[in-house]
Design a protein around this motif. Structure first.
Motif, PDB file in Angstrom:
ATOM      1  N   UNK A 107     -39.010 -50.775  80.919  1.00  0.00           N
ATOM      2  CA  UNK A 107     -37.945 -51.574  81.587  1.00  0.00           C
ATOM      3  C   UNK A 107     -38.359 -53.343  81.215  1.00  0.00           C
ATOM      4  N   UNK A 108     -39.811 -53.412  81.779  1.00  0.00           N
ATOM      5  CA  UNK A 108     -40.180 -54.741  81.468  1.00  0.00           C
ATOM      6  C   UNK A 108     -40.178 -55.332  80.101  1.00  0.00           C
ATOM      7  N   UNK A 109     -40.219 -54.451  79.188  1.00  0.00           N
ATOM      8  CA  UNK A 109     -40.021 -54.810  77.870  1.00  0.00           C
ATOM      9  C   UNK A 109     -38.583 -54.769  77.178  1.00  0.00           C
ATOM     10  N   UNK A 110     -37.670 -54.282  77.836  1.00  0.00           N
ATOM     11  CA  UNK A 110     -36.272 -54.310  77.582  1.00  0.00           C
ATOM     12  C   UNK A 110     -35.508 -54.427  78.601  1.00  0.00           C
ATOM     13  N   UNK A 111     -35.508 -55.369  79.376  1.00  0.00           N
ATOM     14  CA  UNK A 111     -35.071 -56.007  80.611  1.00  0.00           C
ATOM     15  C   UNK A 111     -33.561 -55.767  80.329  1.00  0.00           C
ATOM     16  N   UNK A 112     -32.823 -56.597  79.563  1.00  0.00           N
ATOM     17  CA  UNK A 112     -31.520 -56.708  79.540  1.00  0.00           C
ATOM     18  C   UNK A 112     -30.959 -55.334  79.060  1.00  0.00           C
ATOM     19  N   UNK A 113     -31.563 -54.474  78.316  1.00  0.00           N
ATOM     20  CA  UNK A 113     -30.888 -53.512  77.911  1.00  0.00           C
ATOM     21  C   UNK A 113     -31.183 -52.269  79.110  1.00  0.00           C
ATOM     22  N   UNK A 114     -32.156 -52.141  79.689  1.00  0.00           N
ATOM     23  CA  UNK A 114     -32.434 -51.228  80.554  1.00  0.00           C
ATOM     24  C   UNK A 114     -31.893 -51.228  81.962  1.00  0.00           C
ATOM     25  N   UNK A 115     -31.825 -52.687  82.516  1.00  0.00           N
ATOM     26  CA  UNK A 115     -31.339 -52.919  83.732  1.00  0.00           C
ATOM     27  C   UNK A 115     -29.669 -53.023  83.573  1.00  0.00           C
ATOM     28  N   UNK A 116     -29.033 -53.275  82.260  1.00  0.00           N
ATOM     29  CA  UNK A 116     -27.960 -53.099  81.859  1.00  0.00           C
ATOM     30  C   UNK A 116     -27.316 -51.681  82.107  1.00  0.00           C
ATOM     31  N   UNK A 117     -28.267 -50.757  81.814  1.00  0.00           N
ATOM     32  CA  UNK A 117     -27.885 -49.416  81.696  1.00  0.00           C
ATOM     33  C   UNK A 117     -28.077 -48.931  83.306  1.00  0.00           C
ATOM     34  N   UNK A 118     -28.858 -49.621  83.804  1.00  0.00           N
ATOM     35  CA  UNK A 118     -28.872 -49.211  85.505  1.00  0.00           C
ATOM     36  C   UNK A 118     -27.573 -49.665  86.076  1.00  0.00           C
ATOM     37  N   UNK A 172     -22.605 -47.497  88.380  1.00  0.00           N
ATOM     38  CA  UNK A 172     -21.390 -47.900  88.792  1.00  0.00           C
ATOM     39  C   UNK A 172     -20.323 -46.637  88.177  1.00  0.00           C
ATOM     40  N   UNK A 173     -20.754 -45.909  87.049  1.00  0.00           N
ATOM     41  CA  UNK A 173     -20.051 -44.938  86.588  1.00  0.00           C
ATOM     42  C   UNK A 173     -20.164 -43.530  87.481  1.00  0.00           C
ATOM     43  N   UNK A 174     -21.179 -43.451  88.144  1.00  0.00           N
ATOM     44  CA  UNK A 174     -21.520 -42.580  89.255  1.00  0.00           C
ATOM     45  C   UNK A 174     -20.602 -42.732  90.341  1.00  0.00           C
ATOM     46  N   UNK A 175     -20.515 -43.740  90.757  1.00  0.00           N
ATOM     47  CA  UNK A 175     -19.831 -44.169  92.024  1.00  0.00           C
ATOM     48  C   UNK A 175     -18.507 -44.006  91.648  1.00  0.00           C
ATOM     49  N   UNK A 176     -17.842 -44.650  90.751  1.00  0.00           N
ATOM     50  CA  UNK A 176     -16.577 -44.201  90.367  1.00  0.00           C
ATOM     51  C   UNK A 176     -16.124 -42.892  90.084  1.00  0.00           C
ATOM     52  N   UNK A 177     -17.173 -41.984  89.611  1.00  0.00           N
ATOM     53  CA  UNK A 177     -16.661 -40.680  89.325  1.00  0.00           C
ATOM     54  C   UNK A 177     -16.514 -39.798  90.696  1.00  0.00           C
ATOM     55  N   UNK A 178     -17.313 -40.217  91.492  1.00  0.00           N
ATOM     56  CA  UNK A 178     -17.351 -39.580  92.889  1.00  0.00           C
ATOM     57  C   UNK A 178     -16.144 -40.135  93.593  1.00  0.00           C
ATOM     58  N   UNK A 179     -15.690 -41.194  93.214  1.00  0.00           N
ATOM     59  CA  UNK A 179     -14.583 -41.976  93.875  1.00  0.00           C
ATOM     60  C   UNK A 179     -13.292 -41.115  93.632  1.00  0.00           C
ATOM     61  N   UNK A 180     -13.357 -40.802  92.044  1.00  0.00           N
ATOM     62  CA  UNK A 180     -11.991 -39.795  91.511  1.00  0.00           C
ATOM     63  C   UNK A 180     -11.974 -38.753  91.997  1.00  0.00           C
ATOM     64  N   UNK A 181     -13.329 -37.939  91.914  1.00  0.00           N
ATOM     65  CA  UNK A 181     -13.228 -36.735  92.286  1.00  0.00           C
ATOM     66  C   UNK A 181     -13.369 -36.140  93.737  1.00  0.00           C
ATOM     67  N   UNK A 182     -13.681 -36.876  94.530  1.00  0.00           N
ATOM     68  CA  UNK A 182     -13.763 -36.548  96.018  1.00  0.00           C
ATOM     69  C   UNK A 182     -12.700 -37.284  96.832  1.00  0.00           C
ATOM     70  N   UNK A 183     -12.220 -38.469  96.449  1.00  0.00           N
ATOM     71  CA  UNK A 183     -11.242 -39.122  97.046  1.00  0.00           C
ATOM     72  C   UNK A 183     -10.041 -39.430  96.381  1.00  0.00           C
ATOM     73  N   UNK A 184     -10.011 -38.980  94.976  1.00  0.00           N
ATOM     74  CA  UNK A 184      -8.673 -38.837  94.209  1.00  0.00           C
ATOM     75  C   UNK A 184      -8.483 -40.187  94.027  1.00  0.00           C
ATOM     76  N   UNK A 185      -9.299 -41.396  93.967  1.00  0.00           N
ATOM     77  CA  UNK A 185      -8.601 -42.706  93.694  1.00  0.00           C
ATOM     78  C   UNK A 185      -9.651 -43.649  93.009  1.00  0.00           C
ATOM     79  N   UNK A 186      -9.506 -44.960  92.948  1.00  0.00           N
ATOM     80  CA  UNK A 186     -10.494 -46.099  92.339  1.00  0.00           C
ATOM     81  C   UNK A 186     -11.125 -46.365  93.613  1.00  0.00           C
ATOM     82  N   UNK A 187     -12.561 -46.277  93.248  1.00  0.00           N
ATOM     83  CA  UNK A 187     -13.497 -46.774  94.407  1.00  0.00           C
ATOM     84  C   UNK A 187     -13.951 -48.346  93.842  1.00  0.00           C
ATOM     85  N   UNK A 188     -14.439 -48.751  94.774  1.00  0.00           N
ATOM     86  CA  UNK A 188     -14.955 -50.478  94.392  1.00  0.00           C
ATOM     87  C   UNK A 188     -16.368 -50.633  94.891  1.00  0.00           C
TER      88      UNK A 188
END
Length: 282
Positions: free
Chosen positions: A85-96, A101-117
């Motif tokens: 990460x220290x050698x690729x901050x922009x790439x790997x922190x962007x990936x973080x 966010x994709x994980x939380x959005x997926x759980x929002x759709x699957x478990x709450x049936x809607x758009x999470x924020x």
């Protein structure tokens, strides 16, 4: 040696609130008291210059808050990834950010049936100024469904199962990391040169996949004001605040830190000046 970017920060911090930046006259309209004050550097990395910026940021976020309990979720990268990460901050922190966010959005759709924020804030260091890459996410307890016409609330005290969150986040992050490697986008330094070979990188990915990744969600906050108060403490922070610095004697810097391994108690750390500066700049 330091980069031109780091040197500019050093110069600003040294000049902050000194005669080199000039000054101004402060005047009280009620009692007539006047005093001279030096100008601040306003560098975003300065421990002294973030209070007003933080207050403005919090006020801007106030309009976004909902009248619902909020959950505090923390998503952490394993320390084995730190050198990469220290050698690729922009790439790997962007990936973080993307994976969390994709994980939380997926759980929002699957478990709450809607758009999470969520509002996410990156932290990249620990109390001893060592690399510790993690996201703090403030998640409202519910999701918008039916084309934003319906609010589907979570449980009053529970967001999502953290073990499931951790598993999905790990998979998404490692898939993204493998894609960056396949695109030859990653930079390998002396500390990570051993991972450049395909076989070594595959072994590294397998080792990370077998490891437990830390994701947790705290119980909900009492309300929007409490949420903002907490969020404000995690935004516009720099490596160390002035009140934690104790003294410097014989090129040794002493400062306080919270020992998370021993009941979050306050202790004193000591580093030689060069190590302290190196960690601050990192």
């Amino acid at each position: 040696s330091v980069s031109p970017f780091e040197q500019r920060i050093i110069d600003d911090l040294i000049a902050c609130r000194t005669a080199s930046l000039g000054g101004h006259l402060e005047h009280c309209a009620q009692c007539g008291f006047e005093r001279h004050a030096y100008n601040s550097c306003r560098n975003p990395h300065c421990p002294k210059c973030q209070s007003v910026t933080k207050m403005r940021w919090v006020e801007a976020r106030r309009a976004e808050l909902l009248t619902t309990p909020y959950f505090h979720t923390v998503v952490t990268l394993p320390h084995e990834l730190n050198p990469l990460v220290l050698a690729n901050k922009r790439l790997l922190l962007g990936q973080l950010f993307r994976s969390a966010s994709a994980t939380l959005l997926d759980f929002g759709q699957r478990r709450l049936g809607g758009q999470l924020g969520a509002t996410m804030v990156l932290h990249s260091w620990d109390q001893l100024l060592k690399p510790h890459f993690h996201l703090h996410a403030l998640v409202p307890g519910g999701a918008l469904a039916d084309e934003k016409q319906t609010w589907n609330p979570t449980s009053a005290t529970f967001l999502f199962p953290v073990k499931a969150l951790s598993t999905v986040f790990r998979a998404k992050y490692l898939d993204g990391l493998k894609q960056l490697y396949a695109e030859q986008a990653l930079r390998f330094t002396d500390a990570t040169i051993g991972l450049e070979a395909p076989k070594a990188f595959d072994t590294f990915i397998k080792r990370l996949r077998s490891k437990k990744w830390i994701v947790y969600a705290k119980p909900p906050f009492g309300g929007p004001e409490q949420t903002l108060s907490y969020l404000g403490r995690y935004t516009h922070r720099v490596a160390i605040s002035n009140h934690r610095l104790l003294d410097m004697q014989d090129d040794q810097v002493r400062f306080t830190f919270r020992n998370r391994q021993h009941g979050d108690r306050s202790e004193i750390a000591q580093l030689d000046a060069h190590t302290f500066i190196k960690r601050f700049l990192m």
